[in-house]
Motif scaffolding. Structure first.
Motif, PDB file in Angstrom:
ATOM      1  N   LYS A 466      87.595 144.398  15.249  1.00 22.24           N
ATOM      2  CA  LYS A 466      88.854 144.638  15.964  1.00 22.24           C
ATOM      3  C   LYS A 466      89.803 143.438  15.880  1.00 22.24           C
ATOM      4  CE  LYS A 466      86.872 147.887  19.265  1.00 22.24           C
ATOM      5  NZ  LYS A 466      86.520 148.118  20.665  1.00 22.24           N
ATOM      6  N   ILE A 468      92.317 141.224  13.952  1.00 19.72           N
ATOM      7  CA  ILE A 468      93.162 141.145  12.752  1.00 19.72           C
ATOM      8  C   ILE A 468      93.923 139.832  12.844  1.00 19.72           C
ATOM      9  CG2 ILE A 468      95.161 142.149  11.546  1.00 19.72           C
ATOM     10  CD1 ILE A 468      94.288 144.903  12.642  1.00 19.72           C
ATOM     11  N   HIS A 686      92.269 141.588  20.039  1.00 16.74           N
ATOM     12  CA  HIS A 686      92.147 142.982  19.577  1.00 16.74           C
ATOM     13  C   HIS A 686      93.471 143.733  19.672  1.00 16.74           C
ATOM     14  CE1 HIS A 686      87.567 142.875  20.721  1.00 16.74           C
ATOM     15  NE2 HIS A 686      87.916 141.953  19.855  1.00 16.74           N
ATOM     16  N   HIS A 689      94.966 145.436  16.477  1.00 16.74           N
ATOM     17  CA  HIS A 689      94.080 146.562  16.111  1.00 16.74           C
ATOM     18  C   HIS A 689      94.311 147.745  17.054  1.00 16.74           C
ATOM     19  CE1 HIS A 689      90.374 148.854  17.033  1.00 16.74           C
ATOM     20  NE2 HIS A 689      90.193 148.857  15.735  1.00 16.74           N
ATOM     21  N   LYS A 692      97.609 149.411  16.391  1.00 15.85           N
ATOM     22  CA  LYS A 692      97.534 150.192  15.140  1.00 15.85           C
ATOM     23  C   LYS A 692      96.838 151.542  15.412  1.00 15.85           C
ATOM     24  CE  LYS A 692      95.224 150.155  10.635  1.00 15.85           C
ATOM     25  NZ  LYS A 692      94.407 149.406   9.681  1.00 15.85           N
ATOM     26  N   GLN A 693      95.749 151.497  16.195  1.00 18.45           N
ATOM     27  CA  GLN A 693      95.030 152.744  16.518  1.00 18.45           C
ATOM     28  C   GLN A 693      95.932 153.687  17.313  1.00 18.45           C
ATOM     29  OE1 GLN A 693      92.111 153.462  15.089  1.00 18.45           O
ATOM     30  NE2 GLN A 693      92.386 151.435  14.171  1.00 18.45           N
TER      31      GLN A 693
END
Length: 799
Positions: A466, A468, A686, A689, A692-693
């Motif tokens: 998770k 990035i 996180h 991430h 993005k999700q």
């Protein structure tokens, strides 16, 4: 079986115990907090006729420490509402309740015998499979578990939080030889994903990793100061931000921590080590004298520093360790410190300083760095398994920008080892061996991955999927397009990311241009866009210096154009065909909040400080923030609640007029900057991430941009009511004449001008009103004075 921690118990409710309970409450885990039963009644209890048998008395310690959480600054709670997750009791009447929880954390006094007695009781009451841990800062975990049942020992480990638990990222996890590997890996994952911590596995040695090296470093610094005749202020001026360390540097840190706490931690190592190491951990005599005098730092009102009120305000004095008298504070300014200030980034600053032989600052820093680097290398394998564990512990626990091995890489391993040997130092064999193999750094980067030296070879550093890291990501993947203020990056899975990287991430024309270009690119080639970055703060607002310059030059036509473009860019975000998710963190002020409000959704870091603060510089929001906050609050009303336009307008007016800033993302929800669809990431690493999700989830469920709708306004009646509120503040002495002028403009914008209450207007009408008000205020001399003051002093001016 799948493990879950649904409920927890904290044994001990002192500063640390209550802080851990608060952190668990912040992430929504109901927590039972127990403490000992008092031996005596307070005067107040006697007056009430209570006895030592009454429940209120027996639970008093935990109950009072729970209440104290509301008064602490900075707050251990992300919302005062979280206090409801904490229930209290005592360790005689309520131990059977431990059978209802999934994790029991011991935070009692640092004494092995007392801890063992507590664990003996815990063993009787816990249910099988319950995880038990100690928050000790340095007592042996193995010794605590001796004599306990097999199931207890399998589920037992150390979990050392750093104070304050909400804000300090490090969690050291210390297994024993009996800890079940599944329990260990679960707690590491739980620590990262649920508690939002940076988790490091440490070995069961005195003070674990961060406190062992951190204490050693502080004591070495004191030793070198005494040997070479530096002053307390001189040392602090070069051991803080100049080398990528916190502002509190060395002695200010000791004042904050408390000298008694520090001496206790140092003594813990002193009693368990030998020879040369023992000498370092023997606290200097003058510090013991300070402890005898009760000069413990912040908590006692004086320590290494003393604040005195003078004619011109407060003056800070520093302690002279020779005479134990307070003197004027001094700073160390040398050729090397001035050169280092010109260098970019901590790595280059550290290298420049440490290499400056014969310079007072350079010599001091080399004399501190050298033993700490050697010590860290000597302890590798004993306190931690690998280099990243040591570096991360120091970064997350002590706020260092570079861990010891990263610092060594920055200084240059080969040249510094040669210098160490010339100076008669013994460098650990494994470092020599590494150099002899032609490996000249502890870390190396390849193809967007980081490798570290380990047992004769480079090993890939494994990170949570998770995480990035944008810097590494860009090195590997490149960027789609960029200008001086922002870059558009391909995040994979057809999601793009717009990263701000101007100074302080302030919004200027370059960022506005990139917002528009990114939205166009995403419309044609991507499923959605994340607006996020990994700077110090998400965005502190618009470029104030630029606007002030234009206003002073009376370029109002230019300013009108810029504000129009900013407003249009925000509308483009709002009506983008593809979902746009903002990922704010840290300071998200003024224009930073204005970027988030129109986004399809927001994924905020738990530590997000949001607010429309333009009033502080004599302005009102100019990028659509007034309108968007008003709309967000209108839409956020629960179904079935009758629409009270006046209440909503007043509420928004008050938030903007008082420049209210949330102290967490949860509070931003309570203030209406975020709504129930917006989400919070507890672990800041996180955040990208998670955002993005969110983009992918919105895209997969057939995202549609919002419909353009007309907005009901409160009109003239509402304008009068808001104005009355502002004038009342003025009469109460809270608002200056200029504050009232700003409030009047703000009320006019939010009311929609002189219309009838309930009139429906379109967004552009409100944006035009906002822009007119903004431009008239920026032309005011008093507003320009406020802007200038903020730029020079970093504080708002009341004029």
């Amino acid at each position: 079986m799948e493990r879950k921690i649904k409920r927890a118990a904290v044994l001990g409710s002192g500063v640390m115990g209550a802080g851990i309970a608060a952190h668990l409450a912040n992430v929504g885990i109901p927590t039972l907090m127990l403490d000992i039963v008092p031996r005596d009644l307070t005067e107040e209890e006697k007056k009430k006729g209570l006895s030592l048998e009454d429940a209120a008395v027996r639970n008093r310690i935990a109950t009072e420490n729970k209440k104290k959480l509301l008064k602490q600054k900075p707050s251990p709670l992300t919302s005062n509402k979280n206090l409801d997750f904490i229930s209290t009791g005592n360790m005689e009447d309520h131990m059977e309740k431990l059978g209802e929880v999934d994790w029991i954390i011991e935070v009692v006094v640092e004494n092995l015998d007392i801890k063992r007695k507590v664990f003996e009781q815990v063993d009787q009451y816990r249910k099988e499979g319950t995880i038990v841990s100690s928050n000790t800062s340095g007592i042996s975990i193995e010794k605590m578990a001796e004599g306990r049942s097999e199931d207890f020992r399998k589920h037992f480990l150390g979990t050392h939080f750093f104070n304050p638990p909400r804000y300090l990222k490090l969690l050291e996890v210390i297994p024993t030889k009996d800890t079940d590997p599944d329990v260990l890996s679960f707690m590491k994952q739980f620590g990262e994903d649920v508690l939002g911590k940076g988790v490091v596995e440490a070995k069961d040695t005195p003070n674990f990793i961060a406190n062992r090296i951190g204490t050693y470093g502080l004591l070495i610094t004191v030793q070198k100061m005494l040997e070479s005749g530096y002053g307390v202020g001189e040392v602090d001026s070069v051991t803080g931000p100049l080398i990528g360390r916190p502002k509190s540097a060395t002695f200010r840190t000791l004042d904050v921590v408390g000298l008694d706490t520090f001496i206790h931690v140092a003594n813990n190592v002193y009693e368990q080590v030998e020879d040369q190491e023992k000498e370092v951990f023997d606290v200097p005599g003058f510090m013991k004298k300070m402890q005898e005098k009760g000069w413990l730092g912040q908590k006692s009102g004086q320590g290494f520093y003393l604040k005195k009120r003078g004619e011109k305000g407060s003056v800070i004095y520093e302690l002279n360790p020779e005479t134990l008298e307070y003197e004027e504070r001094k700073k160390l300014k040398t050729k090397a410190t001035e050169m280092a200030k010109q260098e970019k980034g901590s790595r280059r600053k550290v290298k420049a300083l440490v290499s400056a032989k014969g310079d007072r600052a350079g010599d001091l820093l080399w004399s501190i760095f050298k033993p700490v680097l050697i010590y860290s290398a000597e302890l590798l394998g004993e306190i931690a398994d690998d280099i990243p564990a040591v570096d991360q512990a120091m970064k997350w626990g002590f706020g260092w920008e570079l861990g010891p091995f990263e610092s060594w890489d920055a200084i240059g391993v080969k040249s510094s080892v040669e210098r160490m040997k010339e100076e008669g130092e013994q460098v650990p064999e494994w470092v020599e061996e590494m150099l002899s193999k032609g490996c000249e750094s502890f870390y190396k980067k390849e193809n967007g991955k980081v490798y570290f030296y380990h047992n004769g070879e480079y090993k890939e550093q494994v990170v949570n999927p998770k995480e990035i890291h944008l810097k590494l990501w860009k090195e590997n993947e490149g960027v789609i397009k960029k200008n001086s203020g922002a870059s558009l990056i391909d995040l994979g899975d057809d999601v793009a990311l717009l990263e701000f990287h101007s100074q302080n991430n302030a919004i200027g024309l370059d960022i506005i241009q990139m917002i528009n270009e990114s939205l166009e690119e995403v419309k044609n080639n991507y499923r959605g866009l994340v607006i996020g970055n990994q700077g110090k703060n998400f965005c502190v607002g618009a470029n104030l210096a630029l606007m002030l310059m234009e206003a002073q030059d009376q370029n109002f036509f230019e300013l009108d154009l810029v504000v129009k473009q900013f407003q249009q860019a925000m509308m483009n975000i709002k009506y983008s065909e593809k979902p746009v998710v903002a990922a704010p963190f840290g300071m998200t002020l003024g224009g930073g909040t204005e970027v988030c409000l129109p986004a399809s959704s927001v994924q905020a870091s738990q530590e997000t400080y949001m607010g429309l603060v333009e009033v502080g510089v004599g302005l009102i929001p100019g990028g659509g923030g007034n309108k968007e906050l008003y709309i967000k609050q209108l839409k956020g009303l629960p179904e079935g609640v009758s629409l009270d336009l006046m209440k909503v307008a007043n509420d928004v007016f008050e938030k903007i007029a008082t420049a209210r800033v949330s102290t967490s993302a949860q509070e931003a929800k309570e203030y209406g900057f975020l709504n129930h669809q917006d989400a919070i990431s507890v672990n800041g690493d996180h955040l990208i991430h998670d955002a993005k999700q969110k983009v992918l989830a919105l895209s997969q469920t057939g995202y549609q941009p919002p419909k353009r709708e007309k907005i009901p306004v409160v009109g003239e009646a509402g304008y009068a009511a808001m104005l009355l509120g502002a004038k009342t503040m003025g009469f109460g002495g809270y608002a200056s004449e200029h504050d009232l002028k700003i409030a009047e403009k703000l009320a006019f914008v939010l009311a929609g001008g002189r219309l009838k209450e309930g009139t429906l207007v379109d967004e552009q009408y409100l944006l035009d009103l906002e822009r007119e008000a903004f431009l008239s205020l920026i032309g005011e001399p008093k507003t320009q004075q406020r802007m200038q003051h903020m730029l020079l002093k970093g504080k708002p001016l009341r004029n």
